[in-house]
Design a protein around this motif. Structure first.
Motif, PDB file in Angstrom:
ATOM      1  N   HIS A 296      -8.054  -6.175   0.612  1.00 62.60           N
ATOM      2  CA  HIS A 296      -6.735  -6.360  -0.008  1.00 62.60           C
ATOM      3  C   HIS A 296      -5.750  -6.892   1.032  1.00 62.60           C
TER       4      HIS A 296
ATOM      5  N   ASP B  61      -4.948  -4.258   4.134  1.00 60.94           N
ATOM      6  CA  ASP B  61      -5.928  -3.375   4.783  1.00 60.94           C
ATOM      7  C   ASP B  61      -6.055  -3.664   6.276  1.00 60.94           C
TER       8      ASP B  61
ATOM      9  N   ARG C  51      -5.556  -0.752   9.472  1.00 62.15           N
ATOM     10  CA  ARG C  51      -6.833  -0.292  10.023  1.00 62.15           C
ATOM     11  C   ARG C  51      -7.261  -1.008  11.288  1.00 62.15           C
TER      12      ARG C  51
ATOM     13  N   GLU D 262      -3.200  -1.812  -4.992  1.00 65.01           N
ATOM     14  CA  GLU D 262      -2.503  -1.438  -3.759  1.00 65.01           C
ATOM     15  C   GLU D 262      -1.145  -2.129  -3.642  1.00 65.01           C
TER      16      GLU D 262
ATOM     17  N   ASN E 227     -11.665   3.968  -3.433  1.00 68.75           N
ATOM     18  CA  ASN E 227     -11.415   2.552  -3.706  1.00 68.75           C
ATOM     19  C   ASN E 227     -12.702   1.736  -3.577  1.00 68.75           C
TER      20      ASN E 227
ATOM     21  N   HIS F 105     -13.295  -1.489  -1.336  1.00 72.13           N
ATOM     22  CA  HIS F 105     -13.543  -1.460   0.113  1.00 72.13           C
ATOM     23  C   HIS F 105     -15.036  -1.574   0.425  1.00 72.13           C
TER      24      HIS F 105
HETATM   25 ZN   LIG Z   1      -7.482  -1.783   0.390  1.00 69.21          ZN
END
Ligand SMILES: [Zn+2]
Length: 242
Positions: free
Chosen positions: A15, A18, A22, A49, A125, A128
């Motif tokens: 997305h 992300d 991360r 999201e 989710n 992912h």
């Molecule tokens: Zn995501």
């Protein structure tokens, strides 16, 4: 034949945001070292999201995608990365055969030094794990001599999984802690630029501190204040264990 001396790394993002939460530190570290950091963003996260954006009265899915694309491109710029959007849709993220082929061609064209992607599991989710799958599958296809795509076959770039939002439920085990202290201000600025998910900035600041404490405990390097955790997919090949 002339080859570009610039080394490339790949960061897969299911997305729009992300990669910021991360792996923003890893991205800033490597772009700062002169690497070309290429983010392959598979969807805008328009359904799943974009809670903040959907609060706007009369908002449409196209407008949400536009907002998320702009935020994502801005965050990539702050981190010194380039970004390609695939617009494969979210909830569910189902990359088409053509997208898979495009990603194989990305691997062949750029021959990344290493790859960052999502964890295998994420009960919160399903997009992912879908992004994990396409990153790993396309890597294997790009290695195959018989796969019909232009460019040289891919070598064996290491793959690291970045930390999911709730690591225990995703069976994520930190194996690598990367010191991101020198680029922390840039990661924080990139996180703050993601206005549709502003509620996550403090959460990921605290997580980075916690991983930083663990990095100090595991290395004795007391200067580490912020770190990101990763898990390896393939064995590390080395001649030196210390
Ligand atoms: Zn995501």
């Amino acid at each position: 034949m002339e080859h570009s001396p610039t080394k490339t790394i790949f960061v897969f993002s299911a997305h729009a945001a992300d990669f910021v939460w991360r792996a923003g530190g890893a991205i800033a570290i490597y772009s700062g070292r002169g690497y070309r950091v290429r983010i392959l963003c598979l969807s805008f996260g328009e359904r799943g999201e974009s809670q903040g954006a959907w609060k706007e009265p009369g908002i449409t899915v196209d407008r949400v995608k536009e907002i998320r694309r702009a935020e994502s491109a801005r965050a990539a710029g702050i981190l010194g990365a380039e970004i390609r959007f695939f617009d494969s849709g979210d909830y569910p993220l189902i990359p088409s055969a053509e997208t898979t082929r495009e990603i194989v061609m990305e691997y062949r064209a750029h021959q990344p030094e290493f790859v960052l992607t999502h964890s295998y599991l994420d009960p919160y989710n399903p997009d992912h794990p879908a992004a994990n799958r396409i990153a790993l599958d396309a890597r294997v296809y790009a290695q195959a001599a018989g796969y019909p795509a232009p460019g040289a076959e891919l070598g064996a770039p290491p793959v690291f999984l970045f930390e999911p939002h709730q690591p225990e439920q995703c069976e994520f085990k930190p194996q690598v802690l990367l010191d991101i202290t020198p680029v922390w201000d840039r990661k924080r600025a990139a996180m703050e630029s993601m206005e549709a998910q502003g509620h996550l900035v403090d959460y990921y600041t605290d997580l980075g501190k916690r991983r930083g404490v663990q990095a100090v405990r595991n290395s004795g390097r007391k200067g580490i204040k912020q770190a990101e955790a990763f898990e390896r997919v393939f064995p590390q090949v080395t001649e030196d264990l210390a």
